[in-house]
Design a protein around this motif. Structure first.
Motif, PDB file in Angstrom:
ATOM      1  N   TYR A 110       0.853  -1.185   0.000  1.00 17.88           N
ATOM      2  CA  TYR A 110       0.000   0.000   0.000  1.00 17.88           C
ATOM      3  C   TYR A 110       0.892   1.239   0.000  1.00 17.88           C
ATOM      4  CZ  TYR A 110      -3.899  -3.046   1.232  1.00 17.88           C
ATOM      5  OH  TYR A 110      -4.859  -4.036   1.219  1.00 17.88           O
ATOM      6  N   PRO A 111       0.665   2.164  -0.935  1.00 17.90           N
ATOM      7  CA  PRO A 111       1.523   3.360  -0.992  1.00 17.90           C
ATOM      8  C   PRO A 111       1.244   4.323   0.156  1.00 17.90           C
ATOM      9  CG  PRO A 111      -0.238   3.497  -2.634  1.00 17.90           C
ATOM     10  CD  PRO A 111      -0.335   2.133  -2.021  1.00 17.90           C
ATOM     11  N   LEU A 112       2.294   4.755   0.815  1.00 16.96           N
ATOM     12  CA  LEU A 112       2.213   5.763   1.870  1.00 16.96           C
ATOM     13  C   LEU A 112       3.267   6.823   1.583  1.00 16.96           C
ATOM     14  CD1 LEU A 112       1.913   3.512   5.072  1.00 16.96           C
ATOM     15  CD2 LEU A 112       0.101   4.885   4.035  1.00 16.96           C
ATOM     16  N   THR A 113       2.864   8.072   1.612  1.00 25.39           N
ATOM     17  CA  THR A 113       3.787   9.170   1.335  1.00 25.39           C
ATOM     18  C   THR A 113       4.425   9.662   2.624  1.00 25.39           C
ATOM     19  OG1 THR A 113       2.428   9.868  -0.547  1.00 25.39           O
ATOM     20  CG2 THR A 113       4.020  11.460   0.298  1.00 25.39           C
ATOM     21  N   VAL A 114       5.728   9.849   2.599  1.00 25.16           N
ATOM     22  CA  VAL A 114       6.438  10.398   3.748  1.00 25.16           C
ATOM     23  C   VAL A 114       6.335  11.920   3.687  1.00 25.16           C
ATOM     24  CG1 VAL A 114       8.650  10.571   4.941  1.00 25.16           C
ATOM     25  CG2 VAL A 114       8.021   8.449   3.768  1.00 25.16           C
ATOM     26  N   LYS A 115       5.749  12.510   4.698  1.00 25.03           N
ATOM     27  CA  LYS A 115       5.548  13.962   4.671  1.00 25.03           C
ATOM     28  C   LYS A 115       6.862  14.693   4.928  1.00 25.03           C
ATOM     29  CE  LYS A 115       4.326  14.861   9.526  1.00 25.03           C
ATOM     30  NZ  LYS A 115       5.295  15.933   9.748  1.00 25.03           N
ATOM     31  N   PRO A 116       7.002  15.892   4.378  1.00 21.64           N
ATOM     32  CA  PRO A 116       8.221  16.672   4.615  1.00 21.64           C
ATOM     33  C   PRO A 116       8.273  17.160   6.060  1.00 21.64           C
ATOM     34  CG  PRO A 116       6.600  17.965   3.406  1.00 21.64           C
ATOM     35  CD  PRO A 116       6.051  16.571   3.487  1.00 21.64           C
ATOM     36  N   TRP A 117       9.442  17.618   6.462  1.00 23.07           N
ATOM     37  CA  TRP A 117       9.596  18.131   7.816  1.00 23.07           C
ATOM     38  C   TRP A 117       8.752  19.385   8.019  1.00 23.07           C
ATOM     39  CZ3 TRP A 117      15.630  17.874   8.685  1.00 23.07           C
ATOM     40  CH2 TRP A 117      15.982  16.542   8.928  1.00 23.07           C
ATOM     41  N   SER A 118       8.174  19.481   9.187  1.00 26.89           N
ATOM     42  CA  SER A 118       7.455  20.694   9.564  1.00 26.89           C
ATOM     43  C   SER A 118       8.463  21.748  10.020  1.00 26.89           C
ATOM     44  CB  SER A 118       6.470  20.395  10.692  1.00 26.89           C
ATOM     45  OG  SER A 118       7.168  20.013  11.869  1.00 26.89           O
ATOM     46  N   ALA A 119       7.974  22.979  10.188  1.00 22.40           N
ATOM     47  CA  ALA A 119       8.856  24.058  10.653  1.00 22.40           C
ATOM     48  C   ALA A 119       9.436  23.730  12.028  1.00 22.40           C
ATOM     49  CB  ALA A 119       8.075  25.370  10.691  1.00 22.40           C
ATOM     50  N   GLN A 120       8.628  23.098  12.871  1.00 19.73           N
ATOM     51  CA  GLN A 120       9.097  22.734  14.206  1.00 19.73           C
ATOM     52  C   GLN A 120      10.188  21.656  14.131  1.00 19.73           C
ATOM     53  OE1 GLN A 120       6.054  21.194  16.793  1.00 19.73           O
ATOM     54  NE2 GLN A 120       7.360  21.222  18.601  1.00 19.73           N
ATOM     55  N   GLU A 121      10.021  20.709  13.235  1.00 22.07           N
ATOM     56  CA  GLU A 121      11.029  19.658  13.076  1.00 22.07           C
ATOM     57  C   GLU A 121      12.336  20.225  12.534  1.00 22.07           C
ATOM     58  OE1 GLU A 121       8.362  15.653  12.240  1.00 22.07           O
ATOM     59  OE2 GLU A 121       8.507  17.185  10.669  1.00 22.07           O
ATOM     60  N   VAL A 122      12.254  21.213  11.646  1.00 22.88           N
ATOM     61  CA  VAL A 122      13.465  21.857  11.137  1.00 22.88           C
ATOM     62  C   VAL A 122      14.190  22.579  12.269  1.00 22.88           C
ATOM     63  CG1 VAL A 122      14.363  23.647   9.600  1.00 22.88           C
ATOM     64  CG2 VAL A 122      12.580  22.082   8.787  1.00 22.88           C
ATOM     65  N   GLU A 123      13.422  23.264  13.129  1.00 26.24           N
ATOM     66  CA  GLU A 123      14.022  23.960  14.268  1.00 26.24           C
ATOM     67  C   GLU A 123      14.730  22.979  15.203  1.00 26.24           C
ATOM     68  OE1 GLU A 123      11.479  26.538  16.416  1.00 26.24           O
ATOM     69  OE2 GLU A 123      10.827  27.670  14.662  1.00 26.24           O
ATOM     70  N   GLN A 124      14.094  21.855  15.477  1.00 28.63           N
ATOM     71  CA  GLN A 124      14.710  20.840  16.334  1.00 28.63           C
ATOM     72  C   GLN A 124      15.993  20.300  15.703  1.00 28.63           C
ATOM     73  OE1 GLN A 124      11.492  18.035  16.764  1.00 28.63           O
ATOM     74  NE2 GLN A 124      10.511  19.188  18.410  1.00 28.63           N
ATOM     75  N   PHE A 125      15.965  20.121  14.390  1.00 33.40           N
ATOM     76  CA  PHE A 125      17.151  19.635  13.680  1.00 33.40           C
ATOM     77  C   PHE A 125      18.297  20.638  13.791  1.00 33.40           C
ATOM     78  CE2 PHE A 125      19.578  19.127   9.658  1.00 33.40           C
ATOM     79  CZ  PHE A 125      20.037  17.841   9.877  1.00 33.40           C
ATOM     80  N   VAL A 126      17.985  21.919  13.629  1.00 36.01           N
ATOM     81  CA  VAL A 126      18.995  22.964  13.735  1.00 36.01           C
ATOM     82  C   VAL A 126      19.621  22.962  15.130  1.00 36.01           C
ATOM     83  CG1 VAL A 126      19.376  25.460  13.768  1.00 36.01           C
ATOM     84  CG2 VAL A 126      18.004  24.431  11.950  1.00 36.01           C
ATOM     85  N   GLU A 127      18.791  22.813  16.164  1.00 37.90           N
ATOM     86  CA  GLU A 127      19.288  22.803  17.538  1.00 37.90           C
ATOM     87  C   GLU A 127      20.220  21.606  17.774  1.00 37.90           C
ATOM     88  OE1 GLU A 127      15.813  22.811  19.904  1.00 37.90           O
ATOM     89  OE2 GLU A 127      15.401  24.958  19.626  1.00 37.90           O
ATOM     90  N   LYS A 128      19.819  20.439  17.267  1.00 28.72           N
ATOM     91  CA  LYS A 128      20.645  19.246  17.444  1.00 28.72           C
ATOM     92  C   LYS A 128      21.967  19.388  16.684  1.00 28.72           C
ATOM     93  CE  LYS A 128      16.808  16.041  18.205  1.00 28.72           C
ATOM     94  NZ  LYS A 128      16.038  14.882  17.682  1.00 28.72           N
ATOM     95  N   TRP A 129      21.898  19.964  15.490  1.00 27.24           N
ATOM     96  CA  TRP A 129      23.118  20.140  14.703  1.00 27.24           C
ATOM     97  C   TRP A 129      24.065  21.109  15.414  1.00 27.24           C
ATOM     98  CZ3 TRP A 129      24.174  17.927   9.798  1.00 27.24           C
ATOM     99  CH2 TRP A 129      25.394  18.322   9.250  1.00 27.24           C
ATOM    100  N   ALA A 130      23.496  22.210  15.943  1.00 37.12           N
ATOM    101  CA  ALA A 130      24.325  23.206  16.633  1.00 37.12           C
ATOM    102  C   ALA A 130      25.013  22.585  17.844  1.00 37.12           C
ATOM    103  CB  ALA A 130      23.459  24.391  17.059  1.00 37.12           C
ATOM    104  N   PHE A 131      24.268  21.799  18.599  1.00 33.43           N
ATOM    105  CA  PHE A 131      24.846  21.162  19.787  1.00 33.43           C
ATOM    106  C   PHE A 131      25.968  20.205  19.397  1.00 33.43           C
ATOM    107  CE2 PHE A 131      25.047  17.703  22.878  1.00 33.43           C
ATOM    108  CZ  PHE A 131      25.253  18.429  24.046  1.00 33.43           C
ATOM    109  N   ALA A 132      25.721  19.393  18.363  1.00 30.54           N
ATOM    110  CA  ALA A 132      26.734  18.429  17.923  1.00 30.54           C
ATOM    111  C   ALA A 132      27.964  19.143  17.356  1.00 30.54           C
ATOM    112  CB  ALA A 132      26.132  17.486  16.881  1.00 30.54           C
ATOM    113  N   TRP A 133      27.727  20.213  16.600  1.00 33.88           N
ATOM    114  CA  TRP A 133      28.825  20.929  15.955  1.00 33.88           C
ATOM    115  C   TRP A 133      29.774  21.531  16.988  1.00 33.88           C
ATOM    116  CZ3 TRP A 133      30.564  21.297  11.060  1.00 33.88           C
ATOM    117  CH2 TRP A 133      31.476  22.315  10.759  1.00 33.88           C
ATOM    118  N   TYR A 134      29.222  22.201  17.983  1.00 31.07           N
ATOM    119  CA  TYR A 134      30.062  22.871  18.966  1.00 31.07           C
ATOM    120  C   TYR A 134      30.526  21.940  20.081  1.00 31.07           C
ATOM    121  CZ  TYR A 134      28.980  27.197  16.597  1.00 31.07           C
ATOM    122  OH  TYR A 134      28.877  28.178  15.640  1.00 31.07           O
TER     123      TYR A 134
END
Length: 334
Positions: A110-134
């Motif tokens: 059965y086909p199921l579409t994976v939805k794109p990231w929401s604005a909140q998910e992008v913000e969480q990703f940015v925070e995790k990346w910043a923490f890992a980077w520094y």
């Protein structure tokens, strides 16, 4: 009851070109799963996996189906069809193209579409990346929360719509300081430039991507890839006797399908092209499989590189309009 997950990439499964009455589709699945988990308890693990599959206690998670060309996809679907004939109740999840199911729906998917990231998910990703980077040892100890705050507000104002891979490359480029634009092409260019060195010339990567495209291959065997990349390395002399397989010193230490290990490279003399493959694997540009096949980690990367090497689209680009590599190359040529 919980199901036992069997997670495999389609290129890690040794699917024959033709099927006969003696072809055991279940054993093909089990062999691939066992290669992912080598060890002394192979017999007991085989027995455990087989009982899980035959007693409907397993679920197959199959990756990479969306990256195959038409011929490769048809072979994979044929194997799945044989598998479901003998195990009709086996549950399975497979990746698929958004524009071409290629027989998967006929098999009961059965086909199921994976939805794109929401604005909140992008913000969480940015925070995790910043923490890992520094948190990385080589990075300056800067207050990551303020940096992440500025970046999140900048992203909000520009209203970018990107895939998870594009977000990863884009934010990486921002923190690395080598992003020179707001497009996907700029993010890709920054990413590839980090790995384009004397041992890995840019022309070699572009030509490698084009070769996969022209030959209609999703991957290239290790020996063939080694010889191909060696042609572009100024430090290497081509004798016509390129390696057809992984060196025995490395082969003997291969487990879980990992072809390149740093300790192996340090213990033996390796060619520049071998080290280039290792660096590209470590950097995530290439991906590897237990059958010693090398591919680009994502069609987006391969398509971008191939678009620079294609000179005559009428002959260089295959007619397989559903293949992701074809679509990505045409996208960047447009």
């Amino acid at each position: 009851a919980s199901l036992m997950p069997i997670f495999l990439h389609i290129l890690d499964i040794n699917i024959p070109d033709e099927f006969t009455e003696d072809t055991d589709s279940v054993e093909i699945l089990l062999d691939a799963a066992l290669r992912q988990n080598p060890g002394r308890n192979a017999k007991s693990l085989h027995k455990h996996l087989k009982s899980a599959v035959t007693e409907q206690r397993a679920i197959l998670l199959l990756d990479g189906m969306d990256e195959l060309n038409q011929k490769e996809h048809q072979r994979a679907v044929a194997w799945l069809s044989k598998l479901f004939e003998v195990q009709p109740n086996l549950r399975a999840v497979a990746t698929g193209s958004a524009t071409h199911a290629g027989g998967l729906i006929q098999l009961g998917f059965y086909p199921l579409t994976v939805k794109p990231w929401s604005a909140q998910e992008v913000e969480q990703f940015v925070e995790k990346w910043a923490f890992a980077w520094y948190s990385a040892p080589k990075q300056a100890k800067t207050e990551h929360s303020s940096q992440a705050y500025l970046l999140k507000n900048w992203i909000k104002n520009h209203k970018l719509v990107l895939s998870p891979l594009e977000w990863s490359l884009f934010i990486w480029g921002i923190y690395a300081g080598d992003l020179h634009g707001l497009s996907t092409m700029s993010a890709l260019e920054a990413y590839i430039s980090r790995f384009s060195t004397r041992s890995v010339p840019r022309l070699a990567l572009e030509s490698f991507a084009k070769e996969l495209l022209v030959q209609e291959q999703s991957f290239m065997p290790y020996g063939q890839a080694n010889r191909f990349l060696a042609k572009f390395n100024p430090d290497e002399v081509i004798t016509g006797q390129g390696q057809d397989k992984i060196p025995e010193e490395v082969e003997s230490n291969v487990d879980s399908g990992l072809l390149r290990r740093k300790q192996n490279l340090q213990k033996q003399k390796v060619s520049s092209s071998e080290r280039a493959i290792s660096d590209l694997l470590d950097g995530g540009v290439f991906a590897e499989h237990v059958q010693h096949n090398i591919r680009f980690a994502h069609p987006l990367i391969a398509g971008y590189l191939a678009s620079f090497a294609v000179t005559t689209p009428e002959t260089d680009i295959p007619a397989d309009e559903y293949w992701e590599l074809t679509k990505e190359t045409l996208h960047f040529l447009a």
